[in-house]
Each structure stands twice: as structure tokens, then as C-alpha cells.
Design a protein around this motif. Structure first.
Motif, PDB file in Angstrom:
ATOM      1  N   CYS A  89       0.829  -1.212   0.000  1.00 13.50           N
ATOM      2  CA  CYS A  89       0.000   0.000   0.000  1.00 13.50           C
ATOM      3  C   CYS A  89       0.864   1.263   0.000  1.00 13.50           C
ATOM      4  CB  CYS A  89      -0.906  -0.020   1.235  1.00 13.50           C
ATOM      5  SG  CYS A  89      -1.824   1.501   1.468  1.00 13.50           S
ATOM      6  N   ILE A  90       0.536   2.197  -0.890  1.00 16.77           N
ATOM      7  CA  ILE A  90       1.298   3.465  -0.936  1.00 16.77           C
ATOM      8  C   ILE A  90       0.483   4.610  -0.313  1.00 16.77           C
ATOM      9  CG2 ILE A  90       2.785   2.849  -2.893  1.00 16.77           C
ATOM     10  CD1 ILE A  90       0.768   4.513  -4.648  1.00 16.77           C
ATOM     11  N   LYS A  91      -0.563   4.259   0.413  1.00 15.18           N
ATOM     12  CA  LYS A  91      -1.380   5.234   1.157  1.00 15.18           C
ATOM     13  C   LYS A  91      -1.835   6.399   0.258  1.00 15.18           C
ATOM     14  CE  LYS A  91       0.241   7.635   4.601  1.00 15.18           C
ATOM     15  NZ  LYS A  91       0.903   8.021   5.841  1.00 15.18           N
ATOM     16  N   CYS A  92      -2.364   6.038  -0.886  1.00 14.98           N
ATOM     17  CA  CYS A  92      -2.814   7.094  -1.811  1.00 14.98           C
ATOM     18  C   CYS A  92      -4.231   7.568  -1.477  1.00 14.98           C
ATOM     19  CB  CYS A  92      -2.775   6.583  -3.245  1.00 14.98           C
ATOM     20  SG  CYS A  92      -4.027   5.329  -3.587  1.00 14.98           S
ATOM     21  N   TYR A  93      -4.915   6.847  -0.604  1.00 14.97           N
ATOM     22  CA  TYR A  93      -6.290   7.159  -0.179  1.00 14.97           C
ATOM     23  C   TYR A  93      -7.344   6.909  -1.277  1.00 14.97           C
ATOM     24  CZ  TYR A  93      -4.497   9.340   4.109  1.00 14.97           C
ATOM     25  OH  TYR A  93      -3.883   9.568   5.308  1.00 14.97           O
ATOM     26  N   GLY A  94      -6.900   6.289  -2.391  1.00 12.71           N
ATOM     27  CA  GLY A  94      -7.846   6.039  -3.491  1.00 12.71           C
ATOM     28  C   GLY A  94      -9.031   5.186  -3.054  1.00 12.71           C
ATOM     29  N   CYS A  95      -8.747   4.131  -2.264  1.00 11.43           N
ATOM     30  CA  CYS A  95      -9.824   3.214  -1.851  1.00 11.43           C
ATOM     31  C   CYS A  95     -10.827   3.952  -0.963  1.00 11.43           C
ATOM     32  CB  CYS A  95      -9.260   1.997  -1.129  1.00 11.43           C
ATOM     33  SG  CYS A  95      -8.118   2.399   0.202  1.00 11.43           S
ATOM     34  N   PHE A 107      -4.348   1.669   9.346  1.00 10.29           N
ATOM     35  CA  PHE A 107      -4.940   2.259   8.132  1.00 10.29           C
ATOM     36  C   PHE A 107      -5.976   1.311   7.505  1.00 10.29           C
ATOM     37  CE2 PHE A 107      -5.083   3.375   3.646  1.00 10.29           C
ATOM     38  CZ  PHE A 107      -5.202   4.751   3.675  1.00 10.29           C
ATOM     39  N   ALA A 126      -9.936   1.480  -7.855  1.00 13.59           N
ATOM     40  CA  ALA A 126      -9.152   2.704  -7.620  1.00 13.59           C
ATOM     41  C   ALA A 126      -7.723   2.414  -7.185  1.00 13.59           C
ATOM     42  CB  ALA A 126      -9.842   3.552  -6.548  1.00 13.59           C
ATOM     43  N   CYS A 127      -7.443   1.183  -6.743  1.00 19.24           N
ATOM     44  CA  CYS A 127      -6.137   0.918  -6.111  1.00 19.24           C
ATOM     45  C   CYS A 127      -5.015   0.796  -7.144  1.00 19.24           C
ATOM     46  CB  CYS A 127      -6.208  -0.367  -5.273  1.00 19.24           C
ATOM     47  SG  CYS A 127      -4.636  -0.725  -4.450  1.00 19.24           S
ATOM     48  N   PRO A 128      -4.030   1.715  -7.118  1.00 23.19           N
ATOM     49  CA  PRO A 128      -2.950   1.647  -8.111  1.00 23.19           C
ATOM     50  C   PRO A 128      -2.025   0.460  -7.875  1.00 23.19           C
ATOM     51  CG  PRO A 128      -2.528   3.408  -6.530  1.00 23.19           C
ATOM     52  CD  PRO A 128      -3.882   2.857  -6.201  1.00 23.19           C
ATOM     53  N   MET A 129      -2.038  -0.108  -6.647  1.00 23.60           N
ATOM     54  CA  MET A 129      -1.151  -1.229  -6.342  1.00 23.60           C
ATOM     55  C   MET A 129      -1.853  -2.578  -6.542  1.00 23.60           C
ATOM     56  SD  MET A 129       1.354   0.579  -5.889  1.00 23.60           S
ATOM     57  CE  MET A 129       2.590  -0.647  -5.526  1.00 23.60           C
ATOM     58  N   LEU A 151      -4.296  -4.118  -5.047  1.00 27.62           N
ATOM     59  CA  LEU A 151      -4.610  -4.964  -3.898  1.00 27.62           C
ATOM     60  C   LEU A 151      -6.004  -5.569  -4.093  1.00 27.62           C
ATOM     61  CD1 LEU A 151      -2.217  -3.327  -2.645  1.00 27.62           C
ATOM     62  CD2 LEU A 151      -3.452  -3.458  -0.500  1.00 27.62           C
ATOM     63  N   LEU A 184      -8.763  -5.691  -2.791  1.00 26.02           N
ATOM     64  CA  LEU A 184      -9.514  -5.101  -1.677  1.00 26.02           C
ATOM     65  C   LEU A 184     -10.947  -5.597  -1.603  1.00 26.02           C
ATOM     66  CD1 LEU A 184      -8.236  -1.432  -2.084  1.00 26.02           C
ATOM     67  CD2 LEU A 184      -7.612  -3.032  -0.277  1.00 26.02           C
TER      68      LEU A 184
HETATM   69  S1  SF4 Z   1      -6.012   2.445  -2.975  1.00 25.53           S
HETATM   70 FE1  SF4 Z   1      -4.517   0.801  -2.606  1.00 25.53          FE
HETATM   71  S2  SF4 Z   1      -2.541   1.857  -2.433  1.00 25.53           S
HETATM   72 FE2  SF4 Z   1      -4.134   3.435  -2.237  1.00 25.53          FE
HETATM   73  S3  SF4 Z   1      -4.479   3.599  -0.009  1.00 25.53           S
HETATM   74 FE3  SF4 Z   1      -5.968   2.103  -0.773  1.00 25.53          FE
HETATM   75  S4  SF4 Z   1      -4.948   0.103  -0.501  1.00 25.53           S
HETATM   76 FE4  SF4 Z   1      -3.352   1.676  -0.357  1.00 25.53          FE
END
Ligand code: SF4
Ligand SMILES: Cc1cc2nc3c(=O)[nH]c(=O)nc-3n(C[C@H](O)[C@H](O)[C@H](O)COP(=O)(O)OP(=O)(O)OC[C@H]3O[C@@H](n4cnc5c(N)ncnc54)[C@H](O)[C@@H]3O)c2cc1C
Ligand code: SF4
Ligand code: SF4
Length: 422
Positions: free
Chosen positions: A294-300, A332, A353-356, A358, A360
């Protein structure tokens, strides 16, 4: 009040031509706008004519509605978030909103949290068995179907097949499970989705039970008094023509719904069983490995239609999550889980939305499936039923599988971080 069903067709030829089925949805919306029953209508429009970029729009001029007819299977617009954030949760205008079951369920969850005004809304639900991410769809059309994405005029998902209709009028079809086992086809969350007919909307509209060779029609189930008043007047004013569905149509619709529910259960098995077979500590390690990306982009968080706090605890200035630290502490993902897991409607917006990349929606859907079993609660289907974790007893929280020991998870996450960096 369910049980009131119609086979419906628009009385307007130009709507019928563009519509997916009988054009009843567009005509009912037109009736609602023209007669001032609503101030605006929320539907989907292909942005600049691009069918892979459907965006939610507010329509206030009835003549613009025909541009929004038809079904966009390769667009995943965030309709609930649009209503909540850009239309002030329908607090200032009366709206008719069109949506798939997950869209309507998110709106109902937001109504429970007083973030969308129920009294100002008419919900026109569409049956649904799946959407495709635009990127996956375009690649799949080239590689698996050997056609250019711009040649595809329509898609249809039926009886386990994905059918595409091309601009020259021909069609191509492939087995959906075979495509999905290769990693293409519908979005992960859609494969697991068991709620195909939105009977919790005011009207539930679909093709099942109304498909005949000779004429296109829409099957409508009237699900509330609000829905009944709207459709009865639209019939009376001549916007749509209806007939009673025969027993065979009703049965066909039920059979298709049942078959799709079975397919979704099979996908839940494929997705969840390998995880559930792991020992709890191995399962936790799996999620820790994922969340370490997770890069904590807040997208999710920003995409989740039911993430509901006005002032989010996860913002750096709240002292809960350390600023500038990647990956973030387990607090988080756990905060998101604690706030949303009981109400997750499996819409997949977080994962999109998650660029990595995951998985989710798998995590939220797995937890929600477990919580739904424990609390006998299905999110988004009844505005009167409150989210269970806002009212659970301490003893219930000790039930295995729902109990989250944050301190031990944090310790393990930190442990795996230091071993990563060493
Ligand atoms: S969208 Fe993915 S990378 Fe961004 S905060 Fe959520 S889990 Fe982390
Ligand atoms: C992704 C998807 C999957 C579907 N799957 C099934 C199914 O398996 N079985 C079944 O019986 N019916 C399904 N339907 C419903 C069916 O395709 C028709 O929408 C429905 O029968 C109404 O037909 P109509 O001619 O009256 O609608 P129209 O008059 O053509 O109006 C359609 C409305 O749907 C809106 N819309 C289009 N795409 C989307 C989208 N991606 N998200 C939200 N709204 C959208 C349009 O803006 C428009 O307001 C699906 C619809 C969609 C969008
Ligand atoms: S989650 Fe369900 S309702 Fe939503 S788009 Fe996917 S299949 Fe349709
Ligand atoms: S957690 Fe993900 S799948 Fe669940 S409601 Fe939020 S965005 Fe949708």
C-alpha cells in the motif's frame, strides 16, 4: 409491496431505437422530468461518445435523455458518490436515480447514515450480472475476440456467455468462466455478486423475462408505492405501453436469477476457499503481504461510496496515521475495515481505484459475507435495518473470525517491515 409486474415498451420510436430493451427506463425518466415529478435525473452518458468511459450525469432537460439510453457494460461509474458529493445528497432537489443493484444498495446505506435524503429520491434499479473494467475489456476484445474495441457496439452477458455485437451487425460469443479463469471477463466483485434484481429500488427493470425475437421490451417489477405511482401515471399519460407478463416470462426471469446466483456462489468458493483453508496466522500473513504494497494514496477511501465520516480519522493531521510513512501502519486498513466491513455492498470501487492492485473487494466481501452470516444482515436492502456493528454487544464481537486484534496485527506488521528492510 412487490408482485406488481409489467412488460413495458416506450411509446416514443426514437427512444426505442437507442434503448437497450423496451426503452421503458428512459421514457419513465422523461415522464418524471417533463411533469415536474423530479427536478433532475441521474443517469450515465458515454463521455464524448466513448462507450468505455461512461460517467454519471445530472439531466434536467428531457430532450437530452435519449443520449443516455442503452447499457454500458464496460463502464463502472460511481453513482452513489456522485449523488452524495456533487448533488448534496439530494437534499436540495428531487431526483430520479438509475443504478445497478450495488449502486442502489450503496444509496440505501447512505440513506441510513443520513447522507442522502430518501424523501427526495426515486430509485430506478436495473438488473445486473456484471460489469467489465474498461481496460480489461479493451485488451480482451483485441486478444480474445480479435476485434478492435471501437468496433464493439453492444455487449450482453447471458447464460454464462459474453456476447459482443459489432458495428457490421454480426456477433461473437465466448464462455465467460473460461475468460474469467484467464483473468479477463467481469470485475472480481461482479463474479461474486449474488444480488441481480434490485427489488429494494422503487422499480426493478431488466431484460430477463421480456426477451422475444420480434420486439424489444423491458420487464418491470414495481417494488414500492412511490414506484407504483410513477409507473401508473407514465402509463396513463401514454409514455409507455404495458402488458401483463405471462407465467412463462416470470418463471424465466426467476430461473435466470437463480442460475446467476449459483454462478456467483461458485465464484465465492473459488475466491474464498483457498484463503479460508489457510491457518489464521497464514491468512493474516497473506493480508499483511498485500497491505505492505500500500502506498497510502487514499484512493480506496475516496472511491468507497459508503465511507461515511465527515472528518476522516485516517488524515495525517488526526494523529491516528503517521504522516509520510509507507506502507502505513495496520491501523490504516483496519480502520477502513472496521468502518465499512459490515456495510460493504461489494461494488468493487475500492479495488478499481487501487494503483497497487490490492484485492480489496475480496477482503471486504469475504468479511462482509462472514458478518452477514453472523448477524443475519444484508447491507443495502432495507433502509430500516441499521448496520450491525453500530449496535453489536461485546459478546458478539468475540465470535471467532469477526474479532480483530489490532495490537497483535500491528506488532506483526512492524516485524515483517523490519525483516523486509534488513
Ligand atoms: S487504494 Fe490501494 S494503495 Fe491506495 S491507499 Fe488504498 S490500498 Fe493503499
Ligand atoms: C451493466 C449492466 C448489466 C445488466 N445485466 C442485466 C442482466 O443480466 N439481466 C437483466 O435482466 N437485465 C440486465 N441489465 C438491464 C438491461 O440491460 C436494461 O438496462 C434494462 O432492461 C432497461 O432497459 P430499457 O430499454 O428500459 O433501458 P434504457 O431506456 O436503455 O435505459 C437504460 C438506463 O441504464 C443506464 N445505464 C447504462 N449503463 C449503466 C451502468 N453501467 N450503470 C448504471 N446505469 C447504466 C442508462 O444511463 C439509462 O438510464 C443490465 C444493465 C446494465 C447497465
Ligand atoms: S457488483 Fe453486482 S450489481 Fe454491481 S456491477 Fe457488479 S454484478 Fe452488477
Ligand atoms: S469497501 Fe470496496 S467493495 Fe465495499 S462498498 Fe467500499 S468500495 Fe465498495
Amino acid at each position: 409491496m412487490s408482485g406488481n409486474m409489467h412488460i413495458a415498451r416506450s411509446s416514443d420510436k426514437s427512444i426505442l431505437e437507442k434503448a437497450e430493451c423496451g426503452g421503458a427506463v428512459t421514457s419513465i425518466l422523461k415522464f418524471a422530468l417533463e411533469t415536474g415529478k423530479v427536478d433532475g435525473v441521474v443517469t450515465i452518458r458515454a463521455k464524448n461518445g466513448n462507450r468505455y468511459a461512461g460517467v454519471p450525469v445530472l439531466i434536467t432537460e428531457p430532450e437530452e435523455l435519449s443520449e443516455t439510453s442503452g447499457s454500458l457494460h464496460c463502464s463502472t461509474p460511481n453513482i452513489p458518490r456522485f449523488v452524495k458529493e456533487y448533488l448534496d445528497g439530494a437534499s436540495t432537489m428531487k431526483l430520479a436515480v438509475v443504478g445497478k443493484p450495488c449502486d442502489i444498495r450503496a444509496i440505501i446505506e447512505l440513506q441510513k447514515r443520513k447522507q442522502i435524503d430518501n424523501d427526495n429520491l426515486i430509485l430506478i434499479g436495473l438488473n445486473c450480472t456484471g460489469t467489465l473494467s474498461p481496460t480489461t475489456a479493451k485488451e480482451m476484445f483485441i486478444e480474445e475476440f480479435e476485434v478492435e474495441p471501437t468496433e464493439v457496439m453492444r455487449e450482453d452477458i447471458d447464460e454464462g456467455k459474453l456476447v459482443i455485437i459489432l458495428e457490421d451487425g454480426t456477433s461473437k460469443s465466448k464462455d465467460l468462466i473460461e475468460l474469467e479463469e484467464k483473468g479477463v471477463g467481469r470485475r472480481d466483485n461482479c463474479r461474486r455478486c449474488e444480488i441481480n434484481i434490485p427489488i429494494f429500488a422503487d422499480l426493478a427493470c431488466g431484460k430477463w423475462g421480456a426477451e422475444t425475437e420480434e420486439k424489444k421490451s423491458t420487464f418491470i417489477e414495481v417494488c414500492s408505492n412511490k414506484g407504483k405511482a410513477l409507473i401508473d401515471e407514465a402509463i396513463e399519460e401514454g409514455f409507455i405501453e404495458v402488458e401483463e407478463p405471462d407465467k412463462r416470462s416470470i418463471q424465466l426471469r426467476e430461473e435466470k436469477d437463480k442460475a446467476e446466483k449459483e454462478r456467483a456462489k461458485e465464484w465465492k468458493g473459488r475466491d474464498f476457499e483457498p484463503l479460508l483453508e489457510l491457518a489464521p496466522s497464514e491468512r493474516l500473513d497473506y493480508w499483511i503481504r498485500e497491505f505492505n504494497k500500500c502506498i497510502k494514496c487514499y484512493g480506496c477511501r475516496d472511491a468507497c461510496p459508503i465511507c461515511y465520516c465527515d472528518h476522516c480519522l485516517l488524515e495525517a493531521n488526526r494523529g491516528f496515521v503517521e504522516g509520510g510513512k509507507i506502507p502505513p501502519d495496520a491501523v490504516f486498513p483496519l480502520t477502513r475495515l472496521a468502518h465499512v466491513a459490515d456495510s460493504c455492498i461489494n461494488c468493487g470501487q475500492c479495488q478499481d481505484a487501487c494503483p497497487m492492485e490490492l484485492p480489496l473487494s475480496k477482503l471486504f466481501n469475504l468479511l462482509n459475507t462472514k458478518l452477514s452470516e453472523v448477524f443475519d444482515y444484508t447491507p443495502g436492502v432495507d433502509v430500516e435495518q441499521g448496520p450491525p456493528l453500530s449496535a453489536v454487544m461485546m459478546e458478539e464481537l468475540q465470535i471467532e473470525d469477526t474479532f480483530l486484534d489490532m495490537s497483535s496485527i500491528n506488532t506483526r506488521l512492524r516485524g515483517s517491515e523490519s525483516s523486509n528492510s534488513s
